[in-house]
Design an enzyme around this catalytic site. Structure first.
Site, mmCIF file in Angstrom:
data_model
loop_
_atom_site.group_PDB
_atom_site.id
_atom_site.type_symbol
_atom_site.label_atom_id
_atom_site.label_comp_id
_atom_site.label_asym_id
_atom_site.label_seq_id
_atom_site.Cartn_x
_atom_site.Cartn_y
_atom_site.Cartn_z
ATOM 1 C CB SER A 581 62.088 16.936 33.278
ATOM 2 O OG SER A 581 60.982 16.443 32.816
ATOM 3 C CG ASP A 667 55.606 16.853 37.658
ATOM 4 O OD1 ASP A 667 54.926 16.993 36.931
ATOM 5 O OD2 ASP A 667 56.776 17.053 37.782
ATOM 6 C CG HIS A 702 56.951 19.146 35.151
ATOM 7 N ND1 HIS A 702 57.556 18.039 35.332
ATOM 8 C CD2 HIS A 702 57.637 19.529 33.980
ATOM 9 C CE1 HIS A 702 58.306 17.539 34.921
ATOM 10 N NE2 HIS A 702 58.534 18.508 33.980
#
Length: 738
Positions: A581, A667, A702
């Protein structure tokens, strides 16, 4: 003599170039791959599938290693297990996991009320695989997930009387949930079904309404709504709508359930609004306006007095004149005055050495979460005398390890105990109940309820964790957690892996992880770099790694890598890097800054096209990022600074190491297009010969795919890529499953 023809090396997919010019503040950037953003395009989907095929071909030789790591994870995990029951009102709630099943089974059993408070709050002896008398199954995730490509629960709630159970399910991985309500007396679902809710749901105290959050088109939670059971969803009331695109909205019930507490904020300031359930017509009341630019949380409660009725007070955790935050007690009547004239009583004073993360209340104590010497800790204070010179001393449960994490894992307002979670790098997760201090027992009492079992002959003594310090270019000392197998020698031959995140004031706290043992058992020295931008050393540590100081995050990580290379533990040519991320942005940045220092890089759901994303406030969550990175739309200095480090714009003609970008098609936080564009650009200019691959989960979000076995295989893929790249595929003598 016949020769076997040499098989051609697999070739990566090449996306066609469609020039698109992005111009801001007089600066133009030509982007040939922005067209990959069209998720509905068959050509895009075909390219992503070709990326997977290429990745599978390039890494096919790693399959035996992946399978070995998966079996190690599986072999150390007690697959049929259960959580420690947690009491809420009259019931004990817990989750069972069953061997061979992907998802948890949520259960409950009725509690006892004998008058012995500590005994009544002692969890029942629930055994793995054994159904106990009176057990009710609230939700079986395995049944709910049947025939679905993805399954995740985004929240659950039960009415105080225990008759209704609400739960929210995501079947796509896009973090938009469908809320349903089950009548636990009959097992039937109510006709009320609410689509597209966000995380977090709560019943009103009387059970007649349910509160939930809704996101806008950019996936920002912006409405809190109320649904009256049995009425059309179209009639649901908007309790509050937040129109500032840079502010996040959430809610919860106060600990004593007398208020609905709305939290509105960003990383730099916030606003809390309260709704009293016994005076709903009075509407929402603002505690401190966002215009004061204070970052705070508010907990309303009744402080006992001689009348027996209790005085209305608000517990504030805030950063007013306190960079590391502090805790104050406020009479609500003070809030009507100008801020400078208000009187707040100090409960926990500000300290340059201690970061106050939050505070809550039970009926007898204040519970404070702090961070000191990088370690998260819990302290409790009696409500009696709170905010006066007679205030009692803080009591902190004591643990005997240097590097650990201890946090509140839940507590009921009326409970005589608080539930705590504890873990360290080599201590499996523990659940404690801390009996709150009394005059008879002023130090409280720590009761171990469970330590998660680890199978396969695991012994903590086989591993070593130490705290080390790297020195950044500007002289700042950066804390490192260095993990290794005890048999690794300091002879500069071992492989190493550096992991980092460094954003949003999130701390990479000590925690046990079964998958990580598979790397340590192959001799890899695992370094967690607690770099600026995280929260390990207080608010200053975060502020020094955000906005126009963001590059400190990247150079700190490189300093951590240099420390490892010179530590005597590893071969400098055998170091890999990993992050996800915002940590994926970190990976992209260090790949550009120092590609020669790494043999391989794994970037999970990587935020590598950050400038393009943040320049478009219509994209998911973009406006919320301005407080972290700055606003490049309005500020040319921020634009220029971001453009000087964002990975996609700074790909250059150098020999890049092996790179794996791991992402998910659905995501909503870091769109798949960012790594898709990045790998195309990397391959286009790379002067080296190492492969650059993208692995995309076509049905995940995600956090990747759902289901524990699928997630174990994903982790095995990542770790096999690292271990293979470092030539660390074989177990150390005597290591591994026993």
């Amino acid at each position: 003599m016949t020769q076997t023809p040499v098989q051609p090396s697999p070739q990566p997919p090449v996306a066609r170039k469609v020039p698109s010019v992005r111009t801001h503040h007089g600066d133009s950037f030509e982007d040939n791959y922005e067209w990959l953003r069209d998720k509905e395009s068959a050509e895009v989907v075909d390219l992503l599938k070709a990326e997977n095929a290429y990745q599978e071909a390039v890494t096919a030789h790693q399959e035996p290693l992946r399978e070995a790591i998966f079996q190690e994870i599986k072999g150390r995990t007690q697959e049929t297990d259960l959580s420690v029951p947690n009491r809420k009102d009259g019931w004990w709630y817990y989750t069972r996991s069953v061997e061979g099943k992907e998802y948890g089974i949520h259960c409950r059993v009725r509690g006892q009320d004998t008058g012995d408070r500590v005994a009544d709050w002692t969890p029942p002896a629930v055994e793995a695989g054994v159904v106990i008398p009176g057990e009710e199954v609230l939700l079986d995730g395995n049944i709910e997930a049947e025939g679905k490509p993805f399954f995740a629960v985004g929240g659950a709630a039960t009415t105080i009387d225990g008759t209704l159970y609400a739960y929210a399910v995501d079947n796509a991985g896009d973090e938009r949930f469908t809320l349903r309500i089950k009548d636990l007396r009959t097992g039937e679902l109510l006709p009320d079904v609410i689509e597209n809710v966000f995380y977090g749901i709560s019943f009103s105290p009387d059970g007649s309404r349910i509160f939930y959050t809704v996101v806008d088109d950019s996936w920002r939670p912006y409405q809190v709504k109320s649904h009256v059971l049995g009425t059309p969803v179209s009639e649901d009331e908007v309790i509050y709508q937040e129109d500032d695109v840079a502010m996040w909205l959430g809610f919860e019930l106060s600990a004593d359930r007398r208020h609905l507490v709305l939290s509105i904020g960003c990383s730099e300031f916030s606003e809390t609004r309260l709704l009293r359930f016994d005076d709903v017509d009075a509407g929402l009341r603002t505690v401190i306006s966002r215009d004061e630019r204070i970052l705070y949380e508010a907990e309303p409660f009744l402080l006992a007095d001689t009348s027996g009725r209790g005085q209305e007070r608000i517990l504030l955790t805030h950063n007013k004149d306190a960079i590391n935050s502090m805790v104050s007690l406020v009479d609500p009547a003070e809030l009507a005055k100008p801020l400078a004239e208000q009187h707040w009583s100090t409960v926990v004073a500000h300290s340059e050495q201690v970061r106050v993360n939050g505070a809550g209340v039970t009926s007898t104590h204040v519970v404070v979460s702090i961070r000191k010497d990088t370690i998260e800790r819990v302290q409790v204070l009696p409500l009696a005398g709170l905010g006066t010179p007679e205030q009692g001393a803080a009591v902190e449960p004591a643990f005997d390890e240097e590097l650990y994490t201890a946090g509140v894992a839940g507590s009921d307002y009326e409970a005589p105990v608080i539930r705590m979670g504890y873990t360290s790098y080599f201590t499996p997760s523990r659940v404690y109940d801390f009996v709150l201090p009394t005059p008879e027992q002023p130090g409280g009492e720590l009761l171990l309820r469970k330590e998660s079992p680890v199978l396969g002959g695991y012994s903590p003594s086989d591993y070593v964790a130490t705290r080390e310090w790297a020195t950044a270019d500007d002289g700042t000392r950066v804390p490192l957690s260095v993990l290794r197998h005890a048999s690794v020698r300091q002879d500069s031959t071992a492989p190493g892996l550096v992991y980092g995140y460094g954003s949003y004031e999130m701390s990479m706290d000590p925690g046990f992880g079964i998958p990580r043992l598979s790397l340590l058992d192959r001799g890899i020295v695992f370094v967690i770099a607690h770099i600026r931008g995280g929260g390990e050393l207080g608010r200053h540590w975060y502020d020094d790694g955000k906005k126009l100081r963001k590059k400190n995050t990247f150079t700190d990580f490189i300093a951590a890598t240099d420390w490892l290379a010179g530590s005597g533990w590893v071969d400098p040519a055998r170091i890999a890097a990993m992050g996800g991320s915002a940590g994926g942005l970190l990976m992209g940045a260090v790949a550009n800054l120092a590609p020669e220092k790494y043999a391989a890089i794994v970037a999970a759901v990587p935020f590598v096209d950050a400038l393009t994303t943040i320049l478009d406030p219509e994209l998911p969550l973009s406006a919320l990022e301005w407080e972290e990175w700055g606003n490049p739309i309005t500020d040319p200095e921020v634009y220029a600074y971001m453009k000087s480090y964002t990975p996609y714009e700074n790909v250059r003609a150098v020999a890049y190491p092996k790179i794996a970008a791991v992402t998910s098609f659905n995501d909503t936080r870091v769109l798949y297009v960012e790594p898709a564009k990045w790998v195309q650009r990397l391959r286009e200019v790379n002067t080296g010969s190492e492969p650059i691959v993208m692995k995309i989960e076509m049905e995940g979000g995600h956090g990747g795919a759902s289901g524990r076995y699928v997630q174990w295989r994903e982790r095995a893929w990542d770790y096999a890529f690292v271990a293979d790249s470092l030539g660390a595929t074989e177990l150390l003598p005597g290591a591994g499953l026993k």
